[in-house]
Design an enzyme around this catalytic site. Sequence first.
Site, PDB file in Angstrom:
ATOM      1  CB  CYS A   4      -0.907  -0.010   1.226  1.00 30.41           C
ATOM      2  SG  CYS A   4      -1.718   1.565   1.531  1.00 30.41           S
ATOM      3  CG  ASP A  30      -2.402  15.103  -2.941  1.00 35.28           C
ATOM      4  OD1 ASP A  30      -3.390  14.436  -2.580  1.00 35.28           O
ATOM      5  OD2 ASP A  30      -1.898  15.018  -4.083  1.00 35.28           O
ATOM      6  CG  HIS A  46      -4.119  -0.953   4.887  1.00 32.01           C
ATOM      7  ND1 HIS A  46      -3.645  -0.203   3.829  1.00 32.01           N
ATOM      8  CD2 HIS A  46      -5.134  -1.703   4.388  1.00 32.01           C
ATOM      9  CE1 HIS A  46      -4.336  -0.498   2.744  1.00 32.01           C
ATOM     10  NE2 HIS A  46      -5.246  -1.405   3.053  1.00 32.01           N
ATOM     11  CG  ASN A  87     -12.471  11.516  -3.102  1.00 31.71           C
ATOM     12  OD1 ASN A  87     -13.516  12.168  -3.103  1.00 31.71           O
ATOM     13  ND2 ASN A  87     -11.312  12.030  -3.476  1.00 31.71           N
ATOM     14  N   GLY A  93     -13.983   8.606  -7.163  1.00 34.11           N
ATOM     15  CA  GLY A  93     -12.631   8.765  -7.685  1.00 34.11           C
ATOM     16  C   GLY A  93     -11.532   8.367  -6.718  1.00 34.11           C
ATOM     17  CB  THR A  95      -6.564   6.978  -7.046  1.00 31.71           C
ATOM     18  OG1 THR A  95      -6.055   8.015  -6.194  1.00 31.71           O
ATOM     19  CG2 THR A  95      -7.441   7.589  -8.128  1.00 31.71           C
ATOM     20  CG  HIS A 100      -6.661   9.411   1.372  1.00 33.52           C
ATOM     21  ND1 HIS A 100      -6.791   8.116   0.907  1.00 33.52           N
ATOM     22  CD2 HIS A 100      -7.028  10.219   0.341  1.00 33.52           C
ATOM     23  CE1 HIS A 100      -7.210   8.139  -0.338  1.00 33.52           C
ATOM     24  NE2 HIS A 100      -7.373   9.404  -0.712  1.00 33.52           N
TER      25      HIS A 100
HETATM   26  P1  5GP Z   1      -7.963   9.793  -3.741  1.00 26.60           P
HETATM   27  O1  5GP Z   1      -8.175  10.063  -5.209  1.00 26.60           O
HETATM   28  O2  5GP Z   1      -7.737   8.313  -3.471  1.00 26.60           O
HETATM   29  O3  5GP Z   1      -9.019  10.383  -2.850  1.00 26.60           O
HETATM   30  O4  5GP Z   1      -6.651  10.577  -3.358  1.00 26.60           O
HETATM   31  C1  5GP Z   1      -5.378  10.057  -3.485  1.00 26.60           C
HETATM   32  C2  5GP Z   1      -4.434  11.234  -3.405  1.00 26.60           C
HETATM   33  O5  5GP Z   1      -3.121  10.724  -3.236  1.00 26.60           O
HETATM   34  C3  5GP Z   1      -4.407  12.096  -4.671  1.00 26.60           C
HETATM   35  O6  5GP Z   1      -4.765  13.428  -4.341  1.00 26.60           O
HETATM   36  C4  5GP Z   1      -2.974  11.981  -5.167  1.00 26.60           C
HETATM   37  O7  5GP Z   1      -2.463  13.192  -5.703  1.00 26.60           O
HETATM   38  C5  5GP Z   1      -2.227  11.556  -3.912  1.00 26.60           C
HETATM   39  N1  5GP Z   1      -1.038  10.769  -4.184  1.00 26.60           N
HETATM   40  C6  5GP Z   1      -0.913   9.754  -5.088  1.00 26.60           C
HETATM   41  N2  5GP Z   1       0.330   9.247  -5.059  1.00 26.60           N
HETATM   42  C7  5GP Z   1       1.012   9.956  -4.111  1.00 26.60           C
HETATM   43  C8  5GP Z   1       2.349   9.885  -3.625  1.00 26.60           C
HETATM   44  O8  5GP Z   1       3.180   9.069  -4.045  1.00 26.60           O
HETATM   45  N3  5GP Z   1       2.696  10.773  -2.655  1.00 26.60           N
HETATM   46  C9  5GP Z   1       1.812  11.700  -2.167  1.00 26.60           C
HETATM   47  N4  5GP Z   1       2.268  12.527  -1.226  1.00 26.60           N
HETATM   48  N5  5GP Z   1       0.542  11.782  -2.594  1.00 26.60           N
HETATM   49  C10 5GP Z   1       0.138  10.919  -3.559  1.00 26.60           C
HETATM   50 ZN    ZN Z   2      -2.167   1.213   3.752  1.00 29.60          ZN
END
Ligand code: 5GP
Ligand code: ZN
Length: 114
Positions: A4, A30, A46, A87, A93, A95, A100
């Site tokens: 993860c 972010d 987790h 989210n 969305g 990802t 978080h």
């Molecule tokens: P979600 O779309 O799941 O709500 O948000 C995931 C967030 O994680 C996104 O805003 C994306 O920019 C951030 N993110 C993805 N990969 C990384 C990473 O390697 N480091 C950091 N600091 N943020 C990440």
């Molecule tokens: Zn995790």
Amino acid sequence: MAQCLFCQIISREINATIVYEDERVVAFNDINPQGPTHVLIVPRRHIATLNDLSEDDDQMVGELVRRAALLAKSKGFSASGYRTVFNTNRDAGQTVFHIHLHLIGGRSMHWPPG
Ligand code: 5GP
Ligand code: ZN
């Protein structure tokens, strides 16, 4: 969970700018900020989605939310306003499947989101 992304950030296997941490909660910037401030506030443990929370997690979730408010205050936009978002799954969305709380602030925002 070894594979993860956010567990790897928490364990320092992957770099991130950590802005707060304690025994249960970690907050980091972010990588693709959607505002002047965009912090992700996560539990050390987790948990994939909000759907996987149990009653035992109620205190931790409260800590995530209150930490967002405290970070907003320290960044200076608690009075002007900020956005806090979880989210969950495809339609929202999500990802990264480690819960978080997004804290976005420092600019005005529209509602409803896209
Ligand atoms: P979600 O779309 O799941 O709500 O948000 C995931 C967030 O994680 C996104 O805003 C994306 O920019 C951030 N993110 C993805 N990969 C990384 C990473 O390697 N480091 C950091 N600091 N943020 C990440
Ligand atoms: Zn995790």
